[in-house]
Design a protein around this motif. Structure first.
Motif, PDB file in Angstrom:
ATOM      1  N   ASP A  65      22.176 -22.089  94.891  1.00 21.75           N
ATOM      2  CA  ASP A  65      22.245 -21.616  93.501  1.00 21.75           C
ATOM      3  C   ASP A  65      20.863 -21.299  92.957  1.00 21.75           C
ATOM      4  OD1 ASP A  65      25.196 -22.029  92.687  1.00 21.75           O
ATOM      5  OD2 ASP A  65      24.661 -23.842  93.788  1.00 21.75           O
ATOM      6  N   GLY A  66      19.840 -21.830  93.613  1.00 18.81           N
ATOM      7  CA  GLY A  66      18.472 -21.562  93.160  1.00 18.81           C
ATOM      8  C   GLY A  66      17.493 -21.939  94.244  1.00 18.81           C
ATOM      9  N   LEU A  67      16.273 -21.424  94.089  1.00 12.00           N
ATOM     10  CA  LEU A  67      15.243 -21.606  95.115  1.00 12.00           C
ATOM     11  C   LEU A  67      13.945 -22.019  94.411  1.00 12.00           C
ATOM     12  CD1 LEU A  67      14.626 -20.953  98.135  1.00 12.00           C
ATOM     13  CD2 LEU A  67      14.194 -18.609  97.437  1.00 12.00           C
ATOM     14  N   ILE A  68      13.252 -22.999  95.009  1.00 10.47           N
ATOM     15  CA  ILE A  68      11.898 -23.317  94.530  1.00 10.47           C
ATOM     16  C   ILE A  68      10.952 -23.010  95.676  1.00 10.47           C
ATOM     17  CG2 ILE A  68      10.303 -25.148  93.816  1.00 10.47           C
ATOM     18  CD1 ILE A  68      12.581 -26.508  92.390  1.00 10.47           C
ATOM     19  N   LEU A  69       9.970 -22.150  95.407  1.00 13.78           N
ATOM     20  CA  LEU A  69       9.005 -21.778  96.445  1.00 13.78           C
ATOM     21  C   LEU A  69       7.613 -22.202  95.993  1.00 13.78           C
ATOM     22  CD1 LEU A  69       8.353 -20.209  99.106  1.00 13.78           C
ATOM     23  CD2 LEU A  69       8.048 -18.177  97.678  1.00 13.78           C
ATOM     24  N   GLY A  70       6.996 -23.094  96.752  1.00 10.63           N
ATOM     25  CA  GLY A  70       5.607 -23.468  96.475  1.00 10.63           C
ATOM     26  C   GLY A  70       4.705 -22.290  96.818  1.00 10.63           C
ATOM     27  N   PRO A  71       3.437 -22.320  96.379  1.00  6.26           N
ATOM     28  CA  PRO A  71       2.542 -21.210  96.687  1.00  6.26           C
ATOM     29  C   PRO A  71       2.316 -21.066  98.189  1.00  6.26           C
ATOM     30  CG  PRO A  71       1.362 -23.011  95.606  1.00  6.26           C
ATOM     31  CD  PRO A  71       2.812 -23.366  95.573  1.00  6.26           C
ATOM     32  N   ALA A  72       2.201 -19.828  98.649  1.00  4.14           N
ATOM     33  CA  ALA A  72       1.954 -19.582 100.072  1.00  4.14           C
ATOM     34  C   ALA A  72       0.579 -18.943 100.219  1.00  4.14           C
ATOM     35  CB  ALA A  72       3.026 -18.663 100.630  1.00  4.14           C
ATOM     36  N   ALA A  73      -0.008 -19.120 101.391  1.00  2.00           N
ATOM     37  CA  ALA A  73      -1.356 -18.577 101.650  1.00  2.00           C
ATOM     38  C   ALA A  73      -1.238 -17.095 101.964  1.00  2.00           C
ATOM     39  CB  ALA A  73      -1.993 -19.343 102.806  1.00  2.00           C
ATOM     40  N   THR A  74      -0.857 -16.298 100.977  1.00  2.00           N
ATOM     41  CA  THR A  74      -0.537 -14.885 101.226  1.00  2.00           C
ATOM     42  C   THR A  74      -1.701 -14.128 101.846  1.00  2.00           C
ATOM     43  OG1 THR A  74      -1.124 -14.441  98.938  1.00  2.00           O
ATOM     44  CG2 THR A  74       1.187 -14.713  99.406  1.00  2.00           C
TER      45      THR A  74
END
Ligand code: ATP
Length: 353
Positions: A65-74
């Motif tokens: 139902d939802g997603l939490i994405l931490g910061p990624a080393a883009t």
């Protein structure tokens, strides 16, 4: 309901752990029917599975139902052929998360560097100058010779109209004031089209006051008097740049919460990056991701007619206001607590033990 949590890189694991402590407190306090699942993306996934994002995670994200994405080393992920996919781009594109909502406000107890304000940036999230996602195939950046690079910017009527509609709906429940930010004096076709679509949507909202301001002048207006703005609607890259400035003006980049939302899916993600300079030191401010998670709970509650989730979102935001006033905060905003202790103090404030 089900929530999928992906911690990411740099400060990601620390701020995600603090966010989960707070979320679990909110689940108890507001009796939320919420299952939280965790998985890995980014460097850890690359090491373990040879790719920064496994394809089956997309299925899990779609089913949740939802997603939490931490910061990624883009910055580290340059070659998709080698499994180096930017997770942020991947979910925004594949879940069609076309609106990036970035609220920014000042707080009692923190120095208001530019005076008090409370605004929201509604940033288009799928096209613009983002060369890794604005093409159906291939990449919109090309190296013509070793000394010549071309980056193409894509603007469509459809994407412009749908972010405009989200922005007008947002301001309808606030101060009924929209500022369209653009560079149509130079990008006459692209930003001209963006403005045209905003004007069309404006006709459906006759009680909303609309200003149109060129992006460079906008930065000066924001520094001079941010209080005059309510909802700012703009294209992808301008929204990214303006929102870092407003987050910092509110106290710190570490206060920059954000929600990526589409018609059927939403993803909480802090406005800032993976902050490798402070990673692993228990220094990062977790409020950015916690505020993002609160935005997500609010979205889920409204979407799935679950009022407890909307109450939990408001409860977390209230808790943050109180924690800041009480000085239970990290160093970037003048406190003494670490990331972990800040999460624990907020969880205790929310209660539910
Ligand atoms: P990336 O390459 O992943 O974007 P970055 O360090 O270039 O990382 P940000 O992560 O946005 O960019 O960080 C910019 C600055 O803001 C850094 O000095 C960082 O330490 C600081 N910062 C970012 N997030 C936080 C946070 N949550 N708490 C405290 N400081 C932060």
């Amino acid at each position: 309901m089900r929530l999928l949590v992906l911690a990411g890189d740099g400060i990601g694991p620390e701020i995600t752990a603090a966010t989960l402590v707070v979320l679990n407190a909110a689940v108890r306090r507001f009796r939320l029917d919420l299952d939280i699942e965790e998985d890995v993306v980014g460097h850890q996934s690359l090491k373990q599975f040879g790719t920064t994002v496994r394809a089956d995670i997309l299925d899990r994200a779609r089913a949740a139902d939802g997603l939490i994405l931490g910061p990624a080393a883009t910055f580290d992920f340059k070659d998709a052929e080698k499994g180096e996919i930017n997770p942020s781009m991947y979910f925004r594109k594949n879940l069609d998360l076309f609106a990036n909502i970035r609220p920014s406000r000042t707080y009692p107890g923190l120095p208001a560097k530019l005076g008090q304000f409370d605004l929201v940036i509604a940033r288009e999230n799928t096209e613009g100058f983002y060369a890794d996602r604005n093409m159906a195939q291939g990449n919109a950046e090309m190296l013509v010779t070793e000394d010549v690079a071309i980056s193409l910017r894509r603007i469509t009527r459809n994407a412009s109209a749908r972010i405009a509609r989200v922005a007008f709906e947002l301001t309808s429940a606030r101060k009924k004031h929209i500022t369209v930010v653009h560079k149509a004096n130079v990008l006459k076709l692209g930003d001209g089209m963006f403005i045209e679509e905003c004007r069309k949507v404006a006709r459906e909202f006759p009680d909303v006051a609309v200003d149109e301001i060129i992006v460079d002048a906008m930065m000066a207006h924001l520094v001079r008097n941010p209080a005059r703005f309510d909802v700012i609607v703009t294209t992808n890259m301008f929204g990214d740049i303006i929102s870092d400035m407003t987050a910092e003006a509110s106290g710190s980049l570490g206060l920059g919460g954000s929600l990526n939302q589409g018609a059927d899916h939403a993803m909480a993600q802090a406005s800032h990056g993976s902050a490798p300079d402070i990673a692993g030191k228990n220094l990062a401010n977790p409020f950015s991701l916690i505020l993002s998670a609160a935005l997500l709970l609010g979205w889920m509650g409204r979407k799935r007619a679950a009022p407890g989730f909307v109450e939990a979102a408001a409860g977390i935001e209230r808790g943050i206001v109180q924690a800041i006033a009480a000085g239970e905060i990290t160093r970037d905003i003048g406190g003494r607590l670490g990331t972990k202790e800040t999460g624990e103090a907020l969880a205790a404030r929310i209660g539910g033990a």
